[in-house]
Design a protein around this motif. Structure first.
Motif, PDB file in Angstrom:
ATOM      1  N   GLU A  41       0.815  -1.218   0.000  1.00  0.00           N
ATOM      2  CA  GLU A  41       0.000   0.000   0.000  1.00  0.00           C
ATOM      3  C   GLU A  41       0.844   1.262   0.000  1.00  0.00           C
ATOM      4  O   GLU A  41       0.489   2.264  -0.629  1.00  0.00           O
ATOM      5  N   ALA A  42       1.964   1.236   0.691  1.00  0.00           N
ATOM      6  CA  ALA A  42       2.826   2.422   0.731  1.00  0.00           C
ATOM      7  C   ALA A  42       3.402   2.723  -0.649  1.00  0.00           C
ATOM      8  O   ALA A  42       3.439   3.874  -1.085  1.00  0.00           O
ATOM      9  N   VAL A  43       3.828   1.686  -1.359  1.00  0.00           N
ATOM     10  CA  VAL A  43       4.387   1.867  -2.704  1.00  0.00           C
ATOM     11  C   VAL A  43       3.310   2.373  -3.653  1.00  0.00           C
ATOM     12  O   VAL A  43       3.534   3.308  -4.422  1.00  0.00           O
ATOM     13  N   VAL A  44       2.133   1.790  -3.581  1.00  0.00           N
ATOM     14  CA  VAL A  44       1.025   2.218  -4.429  1.00  0.00           C
ATOM     15  C   VAL A  44       0.647   3.663  -4.104  1.00  0.00           C
ATOM     16  O   VAL A  44       0.443   4.486  -5.010  1.00  0.00           O
ATOM     17  N   GLY A  45       0.585   4.006  -2.825  1.00  0.00           N
ATOM     18  CA  GLY A  45       0.246   5.369  -2.416  1.00  0.00           C
ATOM     19  C   GLY A  45       1.256   6.392  -2.930  1.00  0.00           C
ATOM     20  O   GLY A  45       0.871   7.464  -3.406  1.00  0.00           O
ATOM     21  N   ARG A  46       2.545   6.053  -2.838  1.00  0.00           N
ATOM     22  CA  ARG A  46       3.579   6.965  -3.349  1.00  0.00           C
ATOM     23  C   ARG A  46       3.458   7.132  -4.862  1.00  0.00           C
ATOM     24  O   ARG A  46       3.615   8.237  -5.383  1.00  0.00           O
ATOM     25  N   HIS A  47       3.184   6.039  -5.555  1.00  0.00           N
ATOM     26  CA  HIS A  47       3.028   6.097  -7.018  1.00  0.00           C
ATOM     27  C   HIS A  47       1.840   6.979  -7.394  1.00  0.00           C
ATOM     28  O   HIS A  47       1.954   7.843  -8.271  1.00  0.00           O
ATOM     29  N   ILE A  48       0.721   6.779  -6.729  1.00  0.00           N
ATOM     30  CA  ILE A  48      -0.471   7.594  -7.015  1.00  0.00           C
ATOM     31  C   ILE A  48      -0.178   9.058  -6.726  1.00  0.00           C
ATOM     32  O   ILE A  48      -0.514   9.941  -7.521  1.00  0.00           O
ATOM     33  N   GLY A  49       0.462   9.340  -5.600  1.00  0.00           N
ATOM     34  CA  GLY A  49       0.821  10.712  -5.265  1.00  0.00           C
ATOM     35  C   GLY A  49       1.723  11.344  -6.316  1.00  0.00           C
ATOM     36  O   GLY A  49       1.528  12.502  -6.705  1.00  0.00           O
ATOM     37  N   ALA A  50       2.699  10.582  -6.806  1.00  0.00           N
ATOM     38  CA  ALA A  50       3.614  11.097  -7.829  1.00  0.00           C
ATOM     39  C   ALA A  50       2.879  11.383  -9.133  1.00  0.00           C
ATOM     40  O   ALA A  50       3.127  12.401  -9.786  1.00  0.00           O
ATOM     41  N   VAL A  51       1.962  10.508  -9.517  1.00  0.00           N
ATOM     42  CA  VAL A  51       1.187  10.709 -10.746  1.00  0.00           C
ATOM     43  C   VAL A  51       0.297  11.943 -10.624  1.00  0.00           C
ATOM     44  O   VAL A  51       0.240  12.777 -11.537  1.00  0.00           O
ATOM     45  N   VAL A  52      -0.382  12.085  -9.498  1.00  0.00           N
ATOM     46  CA  VAL A  52      -1.250  13.242  -9.276  1.00  0.00           C
ATOM     47  C   VAL A  52      -0.429  14.522  -9.256  1.00  0.00           C
ATOM     48  O   VAL A  52      -0.805  15.522  -9.885  1.00  0.00           O
TER      49      VAL A  52
END
Length: 120
Positions: A8-19
């Motif tokens: 979840e942390a990796v996915v959250g960081r990826h989503i944050g970077a994309v946004v």
């Protein structure tokens, strides 16, 4: 099937970077037009408040509530209420190393522009 669940942390960081990238490239909060409007609105608010000011504020600063109304569109203010804006600005000023007293309730134009730039 049988694979590990996503981190979840990796996915959250990826989503944050994309946004963050999308806002920076496709829909930045601080455009040249918005900066120009903010500068003009800031000067007008300072002139208006200088006639009403009873408490000393740092030169060029506006009360946070006034800054919130100038800096954000109606839609953005609906997404970021004034109390949350004040908390975000406090965190931003702390990260920026700004010399603001705890609970300071004012913001300068340069700080406002930097805050909007960081939000992109």
């Amino acid at each position: 099937a049988g694979g590990r669940p996503p981190d979840e942390a990796v996915v959250g960081r990826h989503i944050g970077a994309v946004v963050d990238r999308w806002y920076r490239e496709e829909s930045p909060l601080l455009t040249a037009e918005r900066e120009q409007q903010l500068r003009a609105g800031w000067e007008a608010a300072l002139a208006r408040l200088s006639l009403l000011a009873s408490a000393a504020m740092p030169e060029g600063h506006l009360p946070l509530r006034e800054a919130w109304e100038l800096m954000l569109t109606c839609e953005e203010r609906g997404e970021l209420p004034a109390d949350e804006f004040a908390a975000d600005v406090g965190e931003f000023l702390g990260r920026a190393g700004a010399a603001a007293a705890p609970g300071a309730a004012t913001l300068g134009l340069a700080q406002a522009l930097a805050y909007l730039q960081e939000q992109a």
